[in-house]
Design a protein around this motif. Structure first.
Motif, PDB file in Angstrom:
ATOM      1  N   PHE A  26       0.805  -1.227   0.000  1.00 36.29           N
ATOM      2  CA  PHE A  26       0.000   0.000   0.000  1.00 36.29           C
ATOM      3  C   PHE A  26       0.836   1.275   0.000  1.00 36.29           C
ATOM      4  CE2 PHE A  26       0.748  -1.299   4.363  1.00 36.29           C
ATOM      5  CZ  PHE A  26       1.155  -0.137   4.984  1.00 36.29           C
ATOM      6  N   GLU A  27       2.186   1.142  -0.040  1.00 34.27           N
ATOM      7  CA  GLU A  27       3.013   2.343   0.063  1.00 34.27           C
ATOM      8  C   GLU A  27       4.369   2.131  -0.596  1.00 34.27           C
ATOM      9  OE1 GLU A  27       4.143   5.409   3.670  1.00 34.27           O
ATOM     10  OE2 GLU A  27       4.253   3.250   4.060  1.00 34.27           O
ATOM     11  N   GLN A  28       4.803   3.107  -1.373  1.00 36.78           N
ATOM     12  CA  GLN A  28       6.156   3.175  -1.924  1.00 36.78           C
ATOM     13  C   GLN A  28       6.635   4.610  -1.742  1.00 36.78           C
ATOM     14  OE1 GLN A  28       6.531   1.775  -5.969  1.00 36.78           O
ATOM     15  NE2 GLN A  28       4.991   0.190  -5.709  1.00 36.78           N
ATOM     16  N   VAL A  29       7.648   4.794  -0.917  1.00 37.61           N
ATOM     17  CA  VAL A  29       8.052   6.164  -0.635  1.00 37.61           C
ATOM     18  C   VAL A  29       9.502   6.221  -0.181  1.00 37.61           C
ATOM     19  CG1 VAL A  29       7.224   6.000   1.753  1.00 37.61           C
ATOM     20  CG2 VAL A  29       7.478   8.256   0.700  1.00 37.61           C
ATOM     21  N   ASP A  30      10.218   7.236  -0.650  1.00 34.60           N
ATOM     22  CA  ASP A  30      11.497   7.668  -0.103  1.00 34.60           C
ATOM     23  C   ASP A  30      11.270   9.108   0.351  1.00 34.60           C
ATOM     24  OD1 ASP A  30      12.533   5.273  -0.869  1.00 34.60           O
ATOM     25  OD2 ASP A  30      13.838   6.064  -2.444  1.00 34.60           O
ATOM     26  N   SER A  31      11.613   9.418   1.600  1.00 36.92           N
ATOM     27  CA  SER A  31      11.300  10.760   2.088  1.00 36.92           C
ATOM     28  C   SER A  31      12.315  11.212   3.120  1.00 36.92           C
ATOM     29  CB  SER A  31       9.897  10.799   2.702  1.00 36.92           C
ATOM     30  OG  SER A  31       9.816   9.940   3.832  1.00 36.92           O
ATOM     31  N   MET A  32      12.340  12.519   3.330  1.00 39.68           N
ATOM     32  CA  MET A  32      13.206  13.132   4.327  1.00 39.68           C
ATOM     33  C   MET A  32      12.543  14.385   4.879  1.00 39.68           C
ATOM     34  SD  MET A  32      14.361  16.259   3.117  1.00 39.68           S
ATOM     35  CE  MET A  32      15.719  16.410   4.265  1.00 39.68           C
ATOM     36  N   GLU A  33      12.914  14.721   6.100  1.00 37.40           N
ATOM     37  CA  GLU A  33      12.459  15.961   6.704  1.00 37.40           C
ATOM     38  C   GLU A  33      13.488  16.392   7.736  1.00 37.40           C
ATOM     39  OE1 GLU A  33       8.978  17.383   9.755  1.00 37.40           O
ATOM     40  OE2 GLU A  33       8.324  16.387   7.891  1.00 37.40           O
ATOM     41  N   ALA A  34      13.835  17.648   7.719  1.00 37.14           N
ATOM     42  CA  ALA A  34      14.785  18.192   8.683  1.00 37.14           C
ATOM     43  C   ALA A  34      14.367  19.626   8.998  1.00 37.14           C
ATOM     44  CB  ALA A  34      16.202  18.175   8.125  1.00 37.14           C
ATOM     45  N   PHE A  35      14.487  19.988  10.266  1.00 34.99           N
ATOM     46  CA  PHE A  35      14.179  21.369  10.616  1.00 34.99           C
ATOM     47  C   PHE A  35      14.974  21.782  11.845  1.00 34.99           C
ATOM     48  CE2 PHE A  35      11.210  19.122  13.375  1.00 34.99           C
ATOM     49  CZ  PHE A  35      11.218  19.862  14.540  1.00 34.99           C
ATOM     50  N   TYR A  36      15.225  23.069  11.892  1.00 34.98           N
ATOM     51  CA  TYR A  36      15.813  23.708  13.068  1.00 34.98           C
ATOM     52  C   TYR A  36      14.798  24.725  13.531  1.00 34.98           C
ATOM     53  CZ  TYR A  36      19.189  25.888  16.189  1.00 34.98           C
ATOM     54  OH  TYR A  36      19.829  26.367  17.296  1.00 34.98           O
ATOM     55  N   GLN A  37      14.280  24.521  14.728  1.00 28.44           N
ATOM     56  CA  GLN A  37      13.150  25.297  15.224  1.00 28.44           C
ATOM     57  C   GLN A  37      13.378  26.806  15.096  1.00 28.44           C
ATOM     58  OE1 GLN A  37      12.187  24.312  19.258  1.00 28.44           O
ATOM     59  NE2 GLN A  37      10.361  25.577  19.330  1.00 28.44           N
ATOM     60  N   GLY A  38      12.452  27.434  14.379  1.00 31.53           N
ATOM     61  CA  GLY A  38      12.497  28.875  14.208  1.00 31.53           C
ATOM     62  C   GLY A  38      13.459  29.358  13.152  1.00 31.53           C
ATOM     63  N   ALA A  39      14.149  28.433  12.450  1.00 28.99           N
ATOM     64  CA  ALA A  39      15.152  28.842  11.461  1.00 28.99           C
ATOM     65  C   ALA A  39      14.818  28.343  10.061  1.00 28.99           C
ATOM     66  CB  ALA A  39      16.537  28.353  11.878  1.00 28.99           C
TER      67      ALA A  39
ATOM     68  N   SER B   5       7.958   4.909  -6.802  1.00 34.92           N
ATOM     69  CA  SER B   5       9.158   4.709  -7.620  1.00 34.92           C
ATOM     70  C   SER B   5      10.287   4.230  -6.716  1.00 34.92           C
ATOM     71  CB  SER B   5       9.557   6.001  -8.336  1.00 34.92           C
ATOM     72  OG  SER B   5      10.696   5.771  -9.152  1.00 34.92           O
ATOM     73  N   SER B   6      10.234   2.959  -6.335  1.00 32.64           N
ATOM     74  CA  SER B   6      11.227   2.433  -5.407  1.00 32.64           C
ATOM     75  C   SER B   6      12.565   2.223  -6.111  1.00 32.64           C
ATOM     76  CB  SER B   6      10.746   1.106  -4.811  1.00 32.64           C
ATOM     77  OG  SER B   6      10.550   0.154  -5.849  1.00 32.64           O
ATOM     78  N   GLY B   7      13.629   2.233  -5.325  1.00 37.31           N
ATOM     79  CA  GLY B   7      14.972   2.032  -5.848  1.00 37.31           C
ATOM     80  C   GLY B   7      15.333   0.556  -5.957  1.00 37.31           C
ATOM     81  N   VAL B   8      16.639   0.267  -5.932  1.00 39.16           N
ATOM     82  CA  VAL B   8      17.146  -1.087  -6.181  1.00 39.16           C
ATOM     83  C   VAL B   8      17.996  -1.550  -5.013  1.00 39.16           C
ATOM     84  CG1 VAL B   8      18.549  -2.515  -7.723  1.00 39.16           C
ATOM     85  CG2 VAL B   8      17.131  -0.672  -8.670  1.00 39.16           C
ATOM     86  N   TRP B   9      17.807  -2.818  -4.609  1.00 38.29           N
ATOM     87  CA  TRP B   9      18.616  -3.450  -3.572  1.00 38.29           C
ATOM     88  C   TRP B   9      19.684  -4.331  -4.196  1.00 38.29           C
ATOM     89  CZ3 TRP B   9      18.636  -2.644   1.600  1.00 38.29           C
ATOM     90  CH2 TRP B   9      17.531  -2.003   2.167  1.00 38.29           C
ATOM     91  N   THR B  10      20.865  -4.342  -3.604  1.00 40.95           N
ATOM     92  CA  THR B  10      21.928  -5.263  -3.980  1.00 40.95           C
ATOM     93  C   THR B  10      22.507  -5.883  -2.712  1.00 40.95           C
ATOM     94  OG1 THR B  10      23.599  -3.503  -3.976  1.00 40.95           O
ATOM     95  CG2 THR B  10      22.522  -4.012  -6.090  1.00 40.95           C
ATOM     96  N   LEU B  11      23.099  -7.065  -2.869  1.00 45.41           N
ATOM     97  CA  LEU B  11      23.690  -7.783  -1.738  1.00 45.41           C
ATOM     98  C   LEU B  11      25.152  -8.058  -2.014  1.00 45.41           C
ATOM     99  CD1 LEU B  11      23.669  -9.470   0.884  1.00 45.41           C
ATOM    100  CD2 LEU B  11      22.848 -11.402  -0.491  1.00 45.41           C
TER     101      LEU B  11
END
Length: 240
Positions: free
Chosen positions: A170-183, A193-199
């Motif tokens: 039900f989900e395919q996602v790559d995501s990020m979030e970053a914050f500095y409070q008040g800045a 659009s998932s990426g690729v795994w290798t071993l």
């Protein structure tokens, strides 16, 4: 043919063992297994909370990034896996146009320097991992990797970073979030659009075994020689 002194036999044996082990094939006995995920690029937006009034972009900057992951395990993963089943994992925000600017989060977090009188501002790192539905190449068909880091600045502002890659029915996602409070606030993601795994199976080099066993043989020979020398001294000092 000139006879070889007995004292040099341990050294010769050690060098011989090292040469044979270097030339001989090494059995595929893995130290650990490395699962690597390479994500697809997406746009990240960097938003300043109080932009310059003359800034036409209102304090916004855009970068092309991707989420990559590395999972290290002591064994081959074949079934449902959690963060308790692995050695470590790392999620990296890779800047596509400038890979040197990549930033990473690691779980478990590296140990911090102990300072009894310092206030504990962090970082406080949390991790979550679920991997399952491995195929014949040991690549996961379903996964959810998350790492978060929170730091409290001396001014009591919160500095937070969160990276994630997930793939399920039900989900395919790559995501990020970053914050500095008040800045500033930085966020972005890619769906469907998932990426690729290798071993990769990581094994010690044959020369590592050769040096180790050669050193053991040399030390054993030196210890034997020293013991024999002590015996000779004891015989010489024993009264007739």
């Amino acid at each position: 043919m000139r006879n070889l002194p007995i004292a040099k036999l341990p050294l010769v044996c050690a060098l011989g063992v090292a040469a044979l082990l270097t030339l001989a094939p090494t059995p595929a006995s893995a130290d650990y297994y490395q699962y690597t995920y390479t994500g697809n690029p997406f746009t990240m937006t960097y938003q300043v909370y109080s932009p310059d009034p003359m800034d036409p972009w209102a304090g916004r900057q855009f970068s092309l990034v991707a989420i990559d992951a590395v999972v290290i395990s002591d064994r081959l993963l074949t079934g449902p896996t959690t963060e308790e089943d692995i050695r470590s994992m790392k999620l990296t925000l890779r800047y596509v146009n400038d890979p040197r600017s990549a930033t990473s989060l690691t779980y478990p977090a590296p140990p911090r320097e102990v300072c009894p009188v310092c206030p504990d501002f962090g970082p406080f790192v949390g991790g979550y991992l679920r991997m399952s539905n491995f195929n014949e190449l040991n690549q996961p068909g379903t996964w959810d990797l998350q790492i978060s880091s929170v730091i409290t600045a001396p001014t009591s502002r919160i500095d937070s970073t969160f990276y994630r890659t997930a793939m399920s029915s039900f989900e395919q996602v790559d995501s990020m979030e970053a914050f500095y409070q008040g800045a500033y606030l930085s966020q972005g993601g890619l769906v469907n659009s998932s990426g690729v795994w290798t071993l990769a199976v990581l094994v010690p080099e044959p020369s590592t075994y050769a040096l180790m066993l050669g050193g053991v043989a040399l030390l054993a020979g030196l210890a034997r020689r020293r013991s024999r020398g002590r015996g000779d001294i004891a015989e010489q000092t024993t009264p007739a």
